[in-house]
Design a protein around this motif. Structure first.
Motif, PDB file in Angstrom:
ATOM      1  N   UNK A  49       0.830  -1.202   0.000  1.00 43.26           N
ATOM      2  CA  UNK A  49       0.000   0.000   0.000  1.00 43.26           C
ATOM      3  C   UNK A  49       0.869   1.258   0.000  1.00 43.26           C
ATOM      4  N   UNK A  50       1.962   1.255   0.740  1.00 44.13           N
ATOM      5  CA  UNK A  50       2.880   2.400   0.748  1.00 44.13           C
ATOM      6  C   UNK A  50       3.483   2.598  -0.644  1.00 44.13           C
ATOM      7  N   UNK A  51       3.919   1.512  -1.282  1.00 43.65           N
ATOM      8  CA  UNK A  51       4.501   1.581  -2.629  1.00 43.65           C
ATOM      9  C   UNK A  51       3.488   2.079  -3.650  1.00 43.65           C
ATOM     10  N   UNK A  52       2.284   1.522  -3.618  1.00 38.75           N
ATOM     11  CA  UNK A  52       1.261   1.909  -4.591  1.00 38.75           C
ATOM     12  C   UNK A  52       0.910   3.390  -4.478  1.00 38.75           C
ATOM     13  N   UNK A  53       0.776   3.895  -3.252  1.00 37.99           N
ATOM     14  CA  UNK A  53       0.472   5.317  -3.069  1.00 37.99           C
ATOM     15  C   UNK A  53       1.580   6.172  -3.664  1.00 37.99           C
ATOM     16  N   UNK A  54       2.827   5.819  -3.382  1.00 38.16           N
ATOM     17  CA  UNK A  54       3.955   6.598  -3.910  1.00 38.16           C
ATOM     18  C   UNK A  54       3.997   6.526  -5.436  1.00 38.16           C
ATOM     19  N   UNK A  55       3.803   5.347  -5.999  1.00 36.46           N
ATOM     20  CA  UNK A  55       3.838   5.190  -7.453  1.00 36.46           C
ATOM     21  C   UNK A  55       2.737   5.990  -8.140  1.00 36.46           C
ATOM     22  N   UNK A  56       1.534   5.991  -7.560  1.00 36.53           N
ATOM     23  CA  UNK A  56       0.401   6.646  -8.203  1.00 36.53           C
ATOM     24  C   UNK A  56       0.335   8.145  -7.946  1.00 36.53           C
ATOM     25  N   UNK A  57       0.733   8.583  -6.747  1.00 40.54           N
ATOM     26  CA  UNK A  57       0.478   9.968  -6.342  1.00 40.54           C
ATOM     27  C   UNK A  57       1.722  10.773  -5.977  1.00 40.54           C
ATOM     28  N   UNK A  58       2.856  10.120  -5.779  1.00 40.75           N
ATOM     29  CA  UNK A  58       4.055  10.811  -5.329  1.00 40.75           C
ATOM     30  C   UNK A  58       4.072  11.105  -3.845  1.00 40.75           C
ATOM     31  N   UNK A  59       3.044  10.721  -3.107  1.00 41.88           N
ATOM     32  CA  UNK A  59       2.979  10.982  -1.677  1.00 41.88           C
ATOM     33  C   UNK A  59       3.678   9.886  -0.889  1.00 41.88           C
ATOM     34  N   UNK A  96       0.603  14.271  -7.145  1.00 42.10           N
ATOM     35  CA  UNK A  96       0.833  14.415  -8.581  1.00 42.10           C
ATOM     36  C   UNK A  96       0.312  13.144  -9.238  1.00 42.10           C
ATOM     37  N   UNK A  97      -0.334  13.289 -10.369  1.00 45.57           N
ATOM     38  CA  UNK A  97      -0.795  12.120 -11.114  1.00 45.57           C
ATOM     39  C   UNK A  97       0.409  11.504 -11.820  1.00 45.57           C
ATOM     40  N   UNK A  98       1.031  10.520 -11.179  1.00 44.88           N
ATOM     41  CA  UNK A  98       2.246   9.900 -11.729  1.00 44.88           C
ATOM     42  C   UNK A  98       1.934   8.755 -12.685  1.00 44.88           C
TER      43      UNK A  98
END
Length: 134
Positions: A49-59, A96-98
């Motif tokens: 979940x941490x990885x997916x959030x970073x990949x998708x949103x940059x957060x 950001x929409x990554x």
């Protein structure tokens, strides 16, 4: 039959707004969803979940707790989807929409002003109902 395990994140900002992504691809193209995705082999659920959030949103986020689970069984597509949805703490970055190939946009919503249920992806509905009820 394919069994897919995924994770999702309910992210709130300092104004208590919830971050949603507008899906561009199926399943559920055109619906709002919490960020998330599939768990990779040998990856823990919380790491996913941490990885997916970073990949998708940059957060960057930290897991607070498991909020709920969701299950979608689709015999017509020969798949069974199991999602574990977490409350996470927003710790840094600007949204950001990554993954513009997957998402049309990102937007913060007040819990009482979420899109109508018919415009929300199925696996996100229970989590957002719980958030709106808090």
């Amino acid at each position: 039959m394919t069994i897919i395990v995924g994770t999702g994140a309910v992210i709130r900002n300092e104004d208590d707004r919830v971050l949603l992504v507008l899906r561009r691809k199926d399943p559920e193209s055109g619906k709002w969803s919490i960020p998330g995705g599939k768990v990779d082999p040998f990856e823990t659920l919380e790491s996913a979940v941490v990885r997916e959030v970073e990949e998708e949103t940059g957060l960057t986020v930290e897991v607070e707790s498991l909020l709920c689970t969701d299950e979608i069984i689709q015999p017509q597509h020969d798949r069974h989807l199991l999602s574990l949805i977490y409350k996470v703490r927003y710790t840094g970055g600007e949204p950001v929409n990554r993954e513009p190939q997957k998402h049309a946009e990102l937007r913060w919503f007040k819990p009482g002003e979420l899109p109508p249920e018919s415009e929300i992806a199925a696996f996100s509905r229970e989590a957002l109902r719980l958030v709106a009820a808090e």
